[in-house]
Design a protein around this motif. Structure first.
Motif, PDB file in Angstrom:
ATOM      1  N   THR A  45       2.364   6.703 -15.913  1.00  0.00           N
ATOM      2  CA  THR A  45       0.959   6.868 -16.285  1.00  0.00           C
ATOM      3  C   THR A  45       0.127   7.280 -15.077  1.00  0.00           C
ATOM      4  N   GLY A  46       0.399   6.634 -13.927  1.00  0.00           N
ATOM      5  CA  GLY A  46      -0.311   7.012 -12.703  1.00  0.00           C
ATOM      6  C   GLY A  46      -0.056   8.452 -12.317  1.00  0.00           C
ATOM      7  N   LEU A  47       1.185   8.914 -12.466  1.00  0.00           N
ATOM      8  CA  LEU A  47       1.510  10.310 -12.143  1.00  0.00           C
ATOM      9  C   LEU A  47       0.785  11.283 -13.072  1.00  0.00           C
ATOM     10  N   VAL A  48       0.744  10.954 -14.353  1.00  0.00           N
ATOM     11  CA  VAL A  48       0.072  11.838 -15.325  1.00  0.00           C
ATOM     12  C   VAL A  48      -1.421  11.929 -15.021  1.00  0.00           C
ATOM     13  N   ILE A  49      -2.050  10.790 -14.749  1.00  0.00           N
ATOM     14  CA  ILE A  49      -3.486  10.798 -14.453  1.00  0.00           C
ATOM     15  C   ILE A  49      -3.766  11.569 -13.169  1.00  0.00           C
ATOM     16  N   ALA A  50      -2.943  11.363 -12.144  1.00  0.00           N
ATOM     17  CA  ALA A  50      -3.131  12.091 -10.888  1.00  0.00           C
ATOM     18  C   ALA A  50      -2.968  13.588 -11.094  1.00  0.00           C
ATOM     19  N   GLY A  51      -1.953  13.972 -11.874  1.00  0.00           N
ATOM     20  CA  GLY A  51      -1.731  15.395 -12.115  1.00  0.00           C
ATOM     21  C   GLY A  51      -2.852  16.051 -12.891  1.00  0.00           C
ATOM     22  N   SER A  52      -3.475  15.311 -13.786  1.00  0.00           N
ATOM     23  CA  SER A  52      -4.548  15.892 -14.613  1.00  0.00           C
ATOM     24  C   SER A  52      -5.890  15.919 -13.897  1.00  0.00           C
ATOM     25  N   THR A  53      -6.025  15.178 -12.804  1.00  0.00           N
ATOM     26  CA  THR A  53      -7.294  15.150 -12.059  1.00  0.00           C
ATOM     27  C   THR A  53      -7.092  15.588 -10.611  1.00  0.00           C
ATOM     28  N   TRP A  54      -6.081  16.406 -10.365  1.00  0.00           N
ATOM     29  CA  TRP A  54      -5.705  16.789  -9.001  1.00  0.00           C
ATOM     30  C   TRP A  54      -6.834  17.561  -8.316  1.00  0.00           C
ATOM     31  N   PRO A  55      -7.334  17.082  -7.174  1.00  0.00           N
ATOM     32  CA  PRO A  55      -8.390  17.799  -6.448  1.00  0.00           C
ATOM     33  C   PRO A  55      -7.812  18.848  -5.510  1.00  0.00           C
ATOM     34  N   ASP A  56      -8.697  19.622  -4.895  1.00  0.00           N
ATOM     35  CA  ASP A  56      -8.254  20.619  -3.921  1.00  0.00           C
ATOM     36  C   ASP A  56      -7.959  19.941  -2.587  1.00  0.00           C
ATOM     37  N   GLY A  57      -7.412  20.742  -1.670  1.00  0.00           N
ATOM     38  CA  GLY A  57      -7.184  20.233  -0.324  1.00  0.00           C
ATOM     39  C   GLY A  57      -5.758  20.446   0.134  1.00  0.00           C
ATOM     40  N   PRO A  58      -5.523  20.334   1.435  1.00  0.00           N
ATOM     41  CA  PRO A  58      -4.182  20.538   1.985  1.00  0.00           C
ATOM     42  C   PRO A  58      -3.199  19.482   1.510  1.00  0.00           C
TER      43      PRO A  58
END
Length: 244
Positions: A45-58
């Protein structure tokens, strides 16, 4: 503990009863069939949420998140795959292994989520493609010496208190004699509500400007210094918002 006659005296205080009760609850949860998938479900669940809200940056700023997320998934998967022993005498070791795997996975999931949220709130944001250039190019040492670099509200939607800017200053005619050794530029931050800041840069240099409170627009004035007869092109090759 050992009593006066050499026998074993068991503690029966409220503390020991509470500790034994908590231990039994944890063991029952660890061994419950429905709890087998809970750590893996939380990690995914944490991976899915992170992937769907991924911000920009290096990518390097996500190293801690990636390490903890990988650890959480690996230990959760190991917990699911770890089979219960058929012989009762091995159950104690099974409980310990499963308990450690579950605890590590849950803690790693929480740590990964906190690391990800920290990057979202304070990580670097690449806005290079959103730098607008105003002015006539190529620049020279006489009539066309100034240029403005602008960042407007959409580029500044993520609040950060500093801007790291890298400028490329190149010969307009690459086939002619190079003017790079004799060229520099004075760049000045001219933004409402922020103290004026001036830097001198050479071709390819990187400078940092402090933005302070959230700025709604950023304007940077550039004044070129070059030899007589030289014509130069200027562009931003890097613009990164970050927290100091």
């Amino acid at each position: 503990m050992t009593g006066p006659g050499g026998g074993i005296v068991e503690s029966s205080g409220d503390g020991s009863i509470a500790a034994q009760y908590i231990r039994n609850v944890i063991i029952k949860w660890v061994l419950h069939p429905s709890a087998r998938w809970v750590p893996l479900l939380a990690a995914c669940t944490g991976l899915v949420i992170a992937g769907s809200t991924w911000p920009d940056g290096p990518a390097h700023q996500y190293a801690l998140w990636g390490t903890l997320a990988g650890l959480s998934v690996a230990t959760a998967a190991a917990r699911v795959l770890h089979a219960k022993p058929r012989h009762g005498n091995a159950e104690s070791q099974y409980v310990r292994v499963v308990g450690v795997l579950s605890l590590v996975s849950v803690l790693a999931t929480v740590g990964a989520w906190l690391a990800f949220r920290d990057v979202v709130a304070h990580g670097e944001v690449d806005v290079t493609g959103q730098v607008h250039t105003l002015g006539v190019q190529p620049l020279d040492d006489t009539g066309h010496r100034t240029l403005s670099l602008l960042l407007d509200a959409p580029a500044l939607r993520e609040p950060r208190d500093a801007l790291r800017l890298t400028l490329a200053i190149d010969d307009h005619d690459p086939a002619g004699p190079t003017c790079l050794p004799d060229t520099s530029a004075t760049v000045s931050l001219l933004t409402s509500g922020v103290a004026a800041q001036t830097r001198t840069v050479r071709p390819g240099d990187t400078v940092d400007f402090t933005l302070g409170a959230r700025a709604h627009s950023v304007r940077i004035a550039l004044l070129l210094h070059t030899a007589h007869g030289c014509r130069m092109d200027v562009r931003a090759t890097g613009a990164v918002l970050h927290d100091m």
